[in-house]
Design a protein around this motif. Structure first.
Motif, short mmCIF file in Angstrom:
data_model
loop_
_atom_site.label_atom_id
_atom_site.label_comp_id
_atom_site.label_asym_id
_atom_site.label_seq_id
_atom_site.Cartn_x
_atom_site.Cartn_y
_atom_site.Cartn_z
N LYS A 3 0.83 -1.19 0.00
CA LYS A 3 0.00 0.00 0.00
C LYS A 3 0.87 1.25 0.00
CE LYS A 3 -0.26 -0.23 5.03
NZ LYS A 3 -1.13 -0.46 6.23
N THR A 110 -3.38 9.43 -10.84
CA THR A 110 -3.76 10.14 -9.62
C THR A 110 -3.02 11.47 -9.53
OG1 THR A 110 -4.09 8.02 -8.46
CG2 THR A 110 -3.83 9.99 -7.10
N ARG A 190 -8.26 10.11 -10.43
CA ARG A 190 -8.36 10.22 -8.98
C ARG A 190 -7.58 11.44 -8.50
NH1 ARG A 190 -5.48 5.62 -6.65
NH2 ARG A 190 -7.39 4.37 -6.63
N ILE A 192 -6.20 13.25 -4.84
CA ILE A 192 -5.99 13.10 -3.40
C ILE A 192 -5.49 14.44 -2.87
CG2 ILE A 192 -4.67 11.96 -1.57
CD1 ILE A 192 -4.49 9.49 -3.35
N ASN A 224 -5.00 4.90 3.18
CA ASN A 224 -4.29 3.78 2.58
C ASN A 224 -4.78 3.60 1.14
OD1 ASN A 224 -2.98 3.15 5.02
ND2 ASN A 224 -4.69 1.89 5.70
N VAL A 225 -3.85 3.52 0.21
CA VAL A 225 -4.19 3.29 -1.19
C VAL A 225 -3.48 2.02 -1.65
CG1 VAL A 225 -4.19 4.20 -3.53
CG2 VAL A 225 -4.42 5.76 -1.59
N SER A 226 -4.25 1.10 -2.22
CA SER A 226 -3.70 -0.15 -2.72
C SER A 226 -4.38 -0.49 -4.03
CB SER A 226 -3.90 -1.28 -1.71
OG SER A 226 -5.27 -1.62 -1.62
N CYS A 230 -9.09 2.85 -2.17
CA CYS A 230 -8.73 3.77 -1.09
C CYS A 230 -9.49 3.43 0.19
CB CYS A 230 -9.06 5.21 -1.49
SG CYS A 230 -8.15 5.80 -2.94
#
Length: 241
Positions: A3, A110, A190, A192, A224-226, A230
């Motif tokens: 992650k 992102t 995306r 963030i 947490n991003v995996s 998210c």
């Protein structure tokens, strides 16, 4: 599962040792299976210059440096710590990112930023933001006597608190057209960001998403991003102190 972790809006200061302690605990115990750590602005409540190092900032730099020996740590300037410079980041082992940074994160394009530039309805703040971003202004500020910079920082913080109390909710949030425009111009699906202290995962369209990290005033907040997407996680201070 691997992650990438995002945090922001910690607003660390000498008069809130509980936040500093919680953040250091997180750095020491909360990064298992983490490929990279992004600190996306307002790590500090206010920053007067790299040459004014309070003891708690040295402890923070050392803790981040330990992390950076194992994984990359990236830093985005916020509206409170826009004067954090190369000297401190070198000491902490952090790589400074541009104001707007794009990356393909687990297959999703992102865009990462602090977020204050998206609050376009706050005209007075955007005017100040353009002014303090000028190279000449930053140079003059960094060469003022330390006592003068400390006084300016205290006044800015006081004015910010008073101003925010008088502003409407909508003015202090991001403006939807600014979000749409940035996603379009960067070609990202995306976004963030932080700054607004309103943690949430907003599904804008079937393909587009806006994710907001939370602040650390009353608890820790981690994104947490995996490859699964998210996840916003809250870290109670009782568990980290």
């Amino acid at each position: 599962m691997k992650k990438t972790i995002f945090v922001g809006d910690l607003h660390l200061s000498a008069d809130r040792p509980d936040i500093t302690q919680a953040f250091i605990y997180f750095l020491n115990h909360g990064l298992d299976n983490t490929e990279a750590l992004y600190i996306i602005g307002d790590l500090f409540e206010v920053w007067m210059g790299d040459d004014i190092a309070e003891s708690f900032t040295i402890a923070i730099a050392e803790a981040i440096k330990t992390v950076s020996n194992s994984i990359p740590v990236y830093f985005t300037h916020g509206n409170r710590d826009f004067m954090v410079g190369k000297q401190f980041c070198l000491r902490a082992g952090m790589k400074i990112l541009p104001e707007v940074y794009c990356i393909n994160l687990y297959g999703v394009n992102t865009v990462i930023l602090h977020g204050d530039s998206l609050c376009t309805l706050d005209i007075a703040y955007q005017r100040f933001r353009r002014f303090r971003s000028l190279d000449i202004v930053r140079w003059v500020y960094s060469h003022l006597p330390k006592k003068t910079r400390l006084n300016i920082a205290a006044k800015i913080r006081q004015k910010s608190v008073q101003g925010n109390q008088q502003k409407h909710y909508e003015i202090m949030d991001v403006e939807s057209s600014a979000v749409t425009a940035l996603l379009a111009s960067t070609g990202c699906q995306r976004m963030i960001h932080g700054h607004t202290h309103r943690p949430a995962i907003h599904q804008l369209t079937a393909q587009e998403q806006r994710v907001v990290v939370g602040d650390w005033y009353t608890q820790g907040s981690v994104l947490n991003v995996s490859e699964n997407g998210c996840e916003l996680v809250t870290l109670p201070f009782s568990e980290t102190n």
